[in-house]
Motif scaffolding. Sequence first.
Motif, mmCIF file in Angstrom:
data_model
loop_
_atom_site.group_PDB
_atom_site.id
_atom_site.type_symbol
_atom_site.label_atom_id
_atom_site.label_comp_id
_atom_site.label_asym_id
_atom_site.label_seq_id
_atom_site.Cartn_x
_atom_site.Cartn_y
_atom_site.Cartn_z
ATOM 1 N N ARG A 194 0.850 -1.198 0.000
ATOM 2 C CA ARG A 194 0.000 0.000 0.000
ATOM 3 C C ARG A 194 0.880 1.241 0.000
ATOM 4 O O ARG A 194 1.967 1.224 0.573
ATOM 5 C CB ARG A 194 -0.918 0.022 1.231
ATOM 6 N N PHE A 247 -16.510 -4.613 6.323
ATOM 7 C CA PHE A 247 -15.680 -4.905 5.154
ATOM 8 C C PHE A 247 -16.636 -5.262 4.023
ATOM 9 O O PHE A 247 -17.646 -5.937 4.276
ATOM 10 C CB PHE A 247 -14.734 -6.081 5.420
ATOM 11 N N PHE A 249 -16.457 -7.405 1.820
ATOM 12 C CA PHE A 249 -16.479 -8.839 1.469
ATOM 13 C C PHE A 249 -16.926 -9.739 2.604
ATOM 14 O O PHE A 249 -16.912 -10.963 2.466
ATOM 15 C CB PHE A 249 -15.098 -9.264 0.948
ATOM 16 N N THR A 250 -17.269 -9.155 3.759
ATOM 17 C CA THR A 250 -17.807 -9.977 4.853
ATOM 18 C C THR A 250 -19.058 -9.315 5.406
ATOM 19 O O THR A 250 -19.182 -8.092 5.415
ATOM 20 C CB THR A 250 -16.773 -10.156 5.994
ATOM 21 N N GLY A 281 -9.077 -8.269 11.371
ATOM 22 C CA GLY A 281 -10.406 -8.010 10.837
ATOM 23 C C GLY A 281 -10.991 -9.347 10.410
ATOM 24 O O GLY A 281 -10.253 -10.223 9.981
ATOM 25 N N ALA A 304 -13.975 -15.571 7.209
ATOM 26 C CA ALA A 304 -12.635 -15.175 6.776
ATOM 27 C C ALA A 304 -12.074 -14.195 7.795
ATOM 28 O O ALA A 304 -12.834 -13.520 8.502
ATOM 29 C CB ALA A 304 -12.695 -14.523 5.399
ATOM 30 N N PHE A 305 -10.763 -14.175 7.885
ATOM 31 C CA PHE A 305 -10.141 -13.159 8.732
ATOM 32 C C PHE A 305 -8.811 -12.757 8.121
ATOM 33 O O PHE A 305 -8.229 -13.500 7.319
ATOM 34 C CB PHE A 305 -9.951 -13.665 10.174
ATOM 35 N N GLY A 306 -8.356 -11.562 8.467
ATOM 36 C CA GLY A 306 -7.083 -11.062 7.954
ATOM 37 C C GLY A 306 -6.325 -10.378 9.076
ATOM 38 O O GLY A 306 -6.900 -9.616 9.851
HETATM 39 N N1 PHE Z 1 -8.518 -7.731 3.895
HETATM 40 C C1 PHE Z 1 -8.810 -6.970 5.082
HETATM 41 C C2 PHE Z 1 -7.758 -5.859 5.225
HETATM 42 O O1 PHE Z 1 -6.738 -5.928 4.584
HETATM 43 C C3 PHE Z 1 -8.815 -7.813 6.315
HETATM 44 C C4 PHE Z 1 -9.907 -8.832 6.319
HETATM 45 C C5 PHE Z 1 -9.732 -10.099 5.802
HETATM 46 C C6 PHE Z 1 -11.131 -8.531 6.899
HETATM 47 C C7 PHE Z 1 -10.740 -11.041 5.825
HETATM 48 C C8 PHE Z 1 -12.148 -9.458 6.942
HETATM 49 C C9 PHE Z 1 -11.943 -10.702 6.396
HETATM 50 O O2 PHE Z 1 -7.908 -4.933 5.959
#
Ligand code: PHE
Length: 342
Positions: A194, A247, A249-250, A281, A304-306
């Motif tokens: 980024r 988010f 996507f969730t 997240g 999902a999580f990140g």
């Molecule tokens: N991709 C999100 C970010 O970079 C994190 C995320 C991943 C959130 C998967 C929810 C589910 O901030």
Amino acid sequence: MTAPQLQAVRAEFDAELAAAGRDPARVEEVRIRFAGRRSGVLRELEERLKGLPREEKPAYGKALNELKQYISERLEQARRGVGPAREEIFLDVTLPGRAPRLGSVHPVTLVRREIEEIFLRMGYSVADGPEVEDDWHNFEALNIPPFHPARDTQDTFYLPGGLLLRTHTSPVQIRAMETMELPLRLIIPGRVYRRDSDLRHSPMFHQVEGLVVGEGITFAHLRATLEAFVHVLFDPALKVRLRPSFFPFTEPSAEVDITCILCRGQGCAMCSGSGWIEILGAGMVDPRVLRACRIDPQRYSGFAFGCGLDRVALLKYGLPDLRLLFSGDERFLRQFGSEGAL
Ligand code: PHE
């Protein structure tokens, strides 16, 4: 004949022996010239000793003996072929060796491996995807259409040909759901990019993505999984808090906090007095995302999580500044990881 003159003889001997190299015939010539019984240089020097005044004899005799000793030793070495052809390449195999410097494992690698292992034990597989992505995987399929404000927050590096450097590991969710059979349980570490750089941000950093898709997957599974993860990675005494968030996507989405590991929830500078630290997240995979991957949201669900790997490394090792991780400073890096872990 004085000591300096004996030095000169020694130097001459050295030069001739070096010139003879390892050729036995030439070494023998040198031997005859210097140490020959009848007419060698040493023999001549001995003759001169006899003619010296009494008071000069002891010093001269001592120096001469040393020279004789030196010459016979070097000749012996040369004859055995172990002597050096030149003094500079003399190799003393009895000296202690110089140990090769081993590297150490980078703290981000240590944390990545630890996280992978925690999830492997829970039945996950490790997956990865390309760092150069297309718009579809990084944004569109993740329910981030063009001109969606979420694109602004991601400060993307764009490349020619409609490509970009992935801004998160979430595009690998899409690649997995497009190609792999269900159910799936994946842990996906990788580099992301980024346009951002300060004390807490680096233009390249690391994330680890988790993805579970199957029948009957619920938010309770997500919560239990994250708790188990945090308890193994940090400490079983830490509390996990989920805050409602967003988010694209969730849905629903949450930001996940843990008890501040520095003050244990009392409130300190690291947690800005809140007692909590945000570490990831997460959320339930949005039905629109499932549909984009041709998965039926009536039948399947997923979470999902990140998680920012670098941030976890800072927390785990109590490091003050993200930039240390990317400095390449050996004095810093040497403190981590043992050779056994390489
Ligand atoms: N991709 C999100 C970010 O970079 C994190 C995320 C991943 C959130 C998967 C929810 C589910 O901030």
